[in-house]
Design a protein around this motif. Structure first.
Motif, PDB file in Angstrom:
ATOM      1  N   TYR A   1      21.981   4.343 -11.673  1.00  0.00           N
ATOM      2  CA  TYR A   1      22.517   5.261 -10.681  1.00  0.00           C
ATOM      3  C   TYR A   1      22.109   4.749  -9.297  1.00  0.00           C
ATOM      4  N   ARG A   2      22.740   5.311  -8.276  1.00  0.00           N
ATOM      5  CA  ARG A   2      22.313   5.026  -6.912  1.00  0.00           C
ATOM      6  C   ARG A   2      22.491   6.265  -6.047  1.00  0.00           C
ATOM      7  N   GLN A   3      21.688   6.325  -4.990  1.00  0.00           N
ATOM      8  CA  GLN A   3      21.766   7.441  -4.066  1.00  0.00           C
ATOM      9  C   GLN A   3      21.619   6.906  -2.649  1.00  0.00           C
ATOM     10  N   ALA A   4      22.672   7.060  -1.881  1.00  0.00           N
ATOM     11  CA  ALA A   4      22.658   6.664  -0.479  1.00  0.00           C
ATOM     12  C   ALA A   4      22.170   7.837   0.365  1.00  0.00           C
ATOM     13  N   PRO A   5      21.650   7.559   1.559  1.00  0.00           N
ATOM     14  CA  PRO A   5      21.165   8.648   2.416  1.00  0.00           C
ATOM     15  C   PRO A   5      22.239   9.696   2.670  1.00  0.00           C
ATOM     16  N   GLY A   6      21.876  10.961   2.445  1.00  0.00           N
ATOM     17  CA  GLY A   6      22.798  12.052   2.699  1.00  0.00           C
ATOM     18  C   GLY A   6      23.878  12.243   1.657  1.00  0.00           C
ATOM     19  N   LYS A   7      23.794  11.478   0.565  1.00  0.00           N
ATOM     20  CA  LYS A   7      24.824  11.583  -0.483  1.00  0.00           C
ATOM     21  C   LYS A   7      24.191  11.941  -1.807  1.00  0.00           C
ATOM     22  N   GLN A   8      25.041  12.402  -2.725  1.00  0.00           N
ATOM     23  CA  GLN A   8      24.571  12.727  -4.060  1.00  0.00           C
ATOM     24  C   GLN A   8      24.357  11.455  -4.873  1.00  0.00           C
ATOM     25  N   ARG A   9      23.487  11.561  -5.840  1.00  0.00           N
ATOM     26  CA  ARG A   9      23.269  10.444  -6.748  1.00  0.00           C
ATOM     27  C   ARG A   9      24.545  10.208  -7.550  1.00  0.00           C
ATOM     28  N   GLU A  10      24.932   8.938  -7.691  1.00  0.00           N
ATOM     29  CA  GLU A  10      26.147   8.625  -8.423  1.00  0.00           C
ATOM     30  C   GLU A  10      25.863   7.595  -9.510  1.00  0.00           C
ATOM     31  N   LEU A  11      26.618   7.725 -10.592  1.00  0.00           N
ATOM     32  CA  LEU A  11      26.508   6.795 -11.708  1.00  0.00           C
ATOM     33  C   LEU A  11      27.209   5.495 -11.347  1.00  0.00           C
ATOM     34  N   VAL A  12      26.501   4.396 -11.539  1.00  0.00           N
ATOM     35  CA  VAL A  12      27.036   3.075 -11.209  1.00  0.00           C
ATOM     36  C   VAL A  12      27.503   2.336 -12.458  1.00  0.00           C
ATOM     37  N   ALA A  13      26.643   2.297 -13.484  1.00  0.00           N
ATOM     38  CA  ALA A  13      26.974   1.524 -14.680  1.00  0.00           C
ATOM     39  C   ALA A  13      26.208   2.066 -15.874  1.00  0.00           C
ATOM     40  N   THR A  14      26.823   1.935 -17.040  1.00  0.00           N
ATOM     41  CA  THR A  14      26.250   2.398 -18.300  1.00  0.00           C
ATOM     42  C   THR A  14      26.333   1.284 -19.325  1.00  0.00           C
ATOM     43  N   ILE A  15      25.279   1.143 -20.118  1.00  0.00           N
ATOM     44  CA  ILE A  15      25.342   0.296 -21.300  1.00  0.00           C
ATOM     45  C   ILE A  15      24.790   1.109 -22.463  1.00  0.00           C
ATOM     46  N   LEU A  16      25.629   1.325 -23.454  1.00  0.00           N
ATOM     47  CA  LEU A  16      25.238   2.137 -24.591  1.00  0.00           C
ATOM     48  C   LEU A  16      24.324   1.356 -25.536  1.00  0.00           C
ATOM     49  N   SER A  17      23.717   2.074 -26.457  1.00  0.00           N
ATOM     50  CA  SER A  17      22.819   1.404 -27.406  1.00  0.00           C
ATOM     51  C   SER A  17      23.553   0.331 -28.201  1.00  0.00           C
ATOM     52  N   GLY A  18      24.850   0.545 -28.428  1.00  0.00           N
ATOM     53  CA  GLY A  18      25.638  -0.427 -29.175  1.00  0.00           C
ATOM     54  C   GLY A  18      26.160  -1.571 -28.335  1.00  0.00           C
ATOM     55  N   GLY A  19      25.961  -1.499 -27.012  1.00  0.00           N
ATOM     56  CA  GLY A  19      26.341  -2.593 -26.134  1.00  0.00           C
ATOM     57  C   GLY A  19      27.583  -2.365 -25.285  1.00  0.00           C
ATOM     58  N   SER A  20      28.337  -1.296 -25.533  1.00  0.00           N
ATOM     59  CA  SER A  20      29.515  -1.024 -24.706  1.00  0.00           C
ATOM     60  C   SER A  20      29.087  -0.738 -23.274  1.00  0.00           C
ATOM     61  N   THR A  21      29.910  -1.185 -22.336  1.00  0.00           N
ATOM     62  CA  THR A  21      29.580  -1.024 -20.922  1.00  0.00           C
ATOM     63  C   THR A  21      30.681  -0.271 -20.174  1.00  0.00           C
ATOM     64  N   TYR A  22      30.283   0.437 -19.140  1.00  0.00           N
ATOM     65  CA  TYR A  22      31.204   1.212 -18.313  1.00  0.00           C
ATOM     66  C   TYR A  22      30.733   1.117 -16.862  1.00  0.00           C
ATOM     67  N   TYR A  23      31.697   1.135 -15.954  1.00  0.00           N
ATOM     68  CA  TYR A  23      31.381   0.963 -14.540  1.00  0.00           C
ATOM     69  C   TYR A  23      32.126   1.966 -13.670  1.00  0.00           C
ATOM     70  N   ALA A  24      31.500   2.333 -12.563  1.00  0.00           N
ATOM     71  CA  ALA A  24      32.206   3.090 -11.539  1.00  0.00           C
ATOM     72  C   ALA A  24      33.283   2.198 -10.938  1.00  0.00           C
ATOM     73  N   ASP A  25      34.383   2.815 -10.541  1.00  0.00           N
ATOM     74  CA  ASP A  25      35.493   2.036  -9.968  1.00  0.00           C
ATOM     75  C   ASP A  25      35.037   1.236  -8.747  1.00  0.00           C
ATOM     76  N   SER A  26      34.096   1.784  -8.002  1.00  0.00           N
ATOM     77  CA  SER A  26      33.661   1.152  -6.761  1.00  0.00           C
ATOM     78  C   SER A  26      32.911  -0.160  -6.981  1.00  0.00           C
ATOM     79  N   VAL A  27      32.426  -0.391  -8.203  1.00  0.00           N
ATOM     80  CA  VAL A  27      31.651  -1.612  -8.459  1.00  0.00           C
ATOM     81  C   VAL A  27      32.288  -2.496  -9.524  1.00  0.00           C
TER      82      VAL A  27
END
Length: 116
Positions: free
Chosen positions: A37-63
């Motif tokens: 996750y990431r949190q910029a000043p004055g903004k809410q924490r946002e999910l950036v990337a996920t890797i599941l236990s099985g290895g599947s990955t997911y990303y925010a559109d911005s990255v």
């Protein structure tokens, strides 16, 4: 107890790269879903990337296409390779671990600053 320790943050110029690391302890790493996750000043924490236990990955559109999440079970670590960094990527980056029973654990965060 579960501990997550992030490292690798710093100051980088636009267009540059950084690799964040998160070392985990106190858990059966292979069973946990890991996220950045990431949190910029004055903004809410946002999910950036996920890797599941099985290895599947997911990303925010911005990255998508610029960041890559990976994990190494032998080292109990998760990584975030960040390329083509932009000023809007400036934030505190947090590692999180989600157990099979849905408990969530957090690291202390590492600062990433993208600036010329």
């Amino acid at each position: 107890q579960v501990q997550l320790v992030e490292s690798g943050g710093g100051l980088v110029q636009p267009g540059g790269s950084l690799r964040l690391s998160c070392a985990a302890s106190g858990l059966t790493f292979s069973m946990f879903h890991m996220r950045w996750y990431r949190q910029a000043p004055g903004k809410q924490r946002e999910l950036v990337a996920t890797i599941l236990s099985g290895g599947s990955t997911y990303y925010a559109d911005s990255v998508k296409g610029r960041f890559t999440i990976s994990r190494d079970s032998a080292k109990k670590s998760v990584y975030l390779q960040m390329n083509s960094l932009k000023s809007e990527d400036t934030a505190v980056y947090y590692c999180s671990a989600q157990s099979p029973l849905q408990s969530v654990y957090w690291g202390q965060g590492t600062q990433v600053t993208v600036s010329s």
